[in-house]
Design an enzyme around this catalytic site. Structure first.
Site, PDB file in Angstrom:
ATOM      1  N   TYR A 130      14.202  29.035   8.472  1.00 37.85           N
ATOM      2  CA  TYR A 130      15.043  29.694   7.465  1.00 37.85           C
ATOM      3  C   TYR A 130      14.134  30.259   6.382  1.00 37.85           C
ATOM      4  CZ  TYR A 130      19.034  26.920   9.308  1.00 37.85           C
ATOM      5  OH  TYR A 130      19.992  26.334  10.091  1.00 37.85           O
TER       6      TYR A 130
ATOM      7  N   LEU B 282      32.178  28.389   8.707  1.00 37.21           N
ATOM      8  CA  LEU B 282      32.987  29.523   8.241  1.00 37.21           C
ATOM      9  C   LEU B 282      32.683  30.789   9.043  1.00 37.21           C
ATOM     10  CD1 LEU B 282      32.817  28.910   4.378  1.00 37.21           C
ATOM     11  CD2 LEU B 282      34.753  28.494   5.900  1.00 37.21           C
TER      12      LEU B 282
ATOM     13  N   SER C  67      29.952  32.391   9.618  1.00 37.00           N
ATOM     14  CA  SER C  67      29.111  33.318   8.844  1.00 37.00           C
ATOM     15  C   SER C  67      29.894  34.117   7.807  1.00 37.00           C
ATOM     16  CB  SER C  67      28.358  34.275   9.778  1.00 37.00           C
ATOM     17  OG  SER C  67      27.496  33.555  10.622  1.00 37.00           O
TER      18      SER C  67
ATOM     19  N   LYS D 107      37.068  37.487   3.786  1.00 35.61           N
ATOM     20  CA  LYS D 107      36.432  38.559   3.012  1.00 35.61           C
ATOM     21  C   LYS D 107      36.255  39.824   3.850  1.00 35.61           C
ATOM     22  CE  LYS D 107      32.169  39.560   0.423  1.00 35.61           C
ATOM     23  NZ  LYS D 107      30.858  39.010  -0.028  1.00 35.61           N
TER      24      LYS D 107
END
Length: 322
Positions: free
Chosen positions: A53, A215, A217, A223
């Site tokens: 990451y 979720l 992504s 949204k």
């Protein structure tokens, strides 16, 4: 806030684990510090990261999330208050093969410890399987790291049911460290792989389960309604396959139930996971202080059997699971 024990360990977590993939990606160092301060203040002290990451962000090479998290823990003097989870198995080189050999794990763990500015990792995951290293070799390497005090407990992510079962069998028969936590992709948009075989293995062997991409992504926050909403953004590669009739059915069900509870759609998506059998806690990220509101909403609400049924049926349409 009620904390949950992780496997047969001394580690406990809040009902939601924070995903550190956003550090160095959608949150720069300054914003990451603000988010970490807020999380710590509110009691979310289990942080999940990985050595790779946030390699996928433009200009990054990997390790950015660990670096930011390590600097924050040192600056704030809170290392002993944080349950720190990171992972090994991927390469910093793009398109390089997965690797959980002894040589790779020993090198990668030292690199992670340096970036995290710590002497030990609380929970060290096999991030990805390379499908060739004997499970005994991987576990023996972890055994050495545990004996050296560099790792406390181990977990696994993205292993097939067969390789997970083989690892658990080897641990029992050869007195090797046992995976205590399993981390699968699991959400209303992705159920099949975990529910078909892996959930039963985890339950039988008393593994805690922390789901990632809880979720989807960001898709399950409501949204993003159209593929055009993510075109050209960092999230396009994660979300592009969700904009279909199945995804619409899931979003519609979430929206209806969110209105019934007067909470966010993210809260409903997380609450569904928290109430699913075999799940210990979802992993979720946030990029703004306001987003953390959905964490508390999810913790506080109880979905009814009828609401769970609606969500199960909507998401089962996509993966043919009930």
């Amino acid at each position: 806030m009620k904390y949950k024990k992780l496997g047969n360990t001394s580690l406990e977590t809040a009902p939601i684990v924070f995903g550190g993939n956003v550090f160095g990606w959608t949150l720069d160092e300054k914003k990451s510090y603000k988010m970490l301060d807020e999380l710590y203040e509110k009691g979310f002290t289990t942080i999940d990261t990985a050595d790779v990451y946030s390699r996928w962000a433009p200009g990054n090479t990997g390790g950015e999330s660990e670096i930011i998290l390590g600097k924050w823990m040192k600056d704030r003097g809170v290392r002993d208050k944080i349950n720190l989870a990171t992972k090994v198995g991927s390469s910093m080189q793009e398109n390089a093969p997965k690797d959980i050999s002894r040589e790779h794990i020993l090198k990668a763990s030292e690199d992670s410890l340096k970036r995290l500015q710590t002497d030990y990792i609380d929970l060290y995951y096999t991030h990805w399987d390379d499908d060739k290293t004997p499970v005994e070799e991987t576990l023996q390497t972890y055994q050495q790291l545990i004996q050296d005090g560099k790792v406390r407990y181990i977990g696994a992510s993205n292993l097939s049911a067969e390789r997970l079962q083989a690892s658990l069998k080897a641990a029992e028969e050869e007195n090797l460290p046992k995976y205590e936590v399993f981390q699968p992709e699991y959400s209303l948009m992705s159920r099949r792989k975990f529910e078909e075989k892996i959930r039963e293995i985890c339950e039988k062997n008393e593994l805690s389960v922390l789901s990632y991409f809880s979720l989807a992504s960001g898709f399950l926050t409501g949204k993003y309604q159209r593929i055009e909403d993510v075109k050209g953004t960092d999230r396009e590669m994660f979300l592009k396959d969700y904009f279909n009739e199945g995804g619409k059915m899931v979003l519609d069900a979430i929206w209806e139930i969110a209105n019934e509870h007067m909470v966010s759609e993210a809260a409903i998506s997380l609450a569904w996971i928290m109430q699913r059998p075999g799940i210990t806690a979802p992993i979720a990220s946030a990029t703004k202080k306001a987003h953390l509101k959905s964490f508390f909403e999810a913790i506080d609400i109880e979905l009814t059997k009828e609401q769970m049924k609606r969500l199960n049926e909507a998401s089962a349409w996509k993966e043919d699971l009930l």
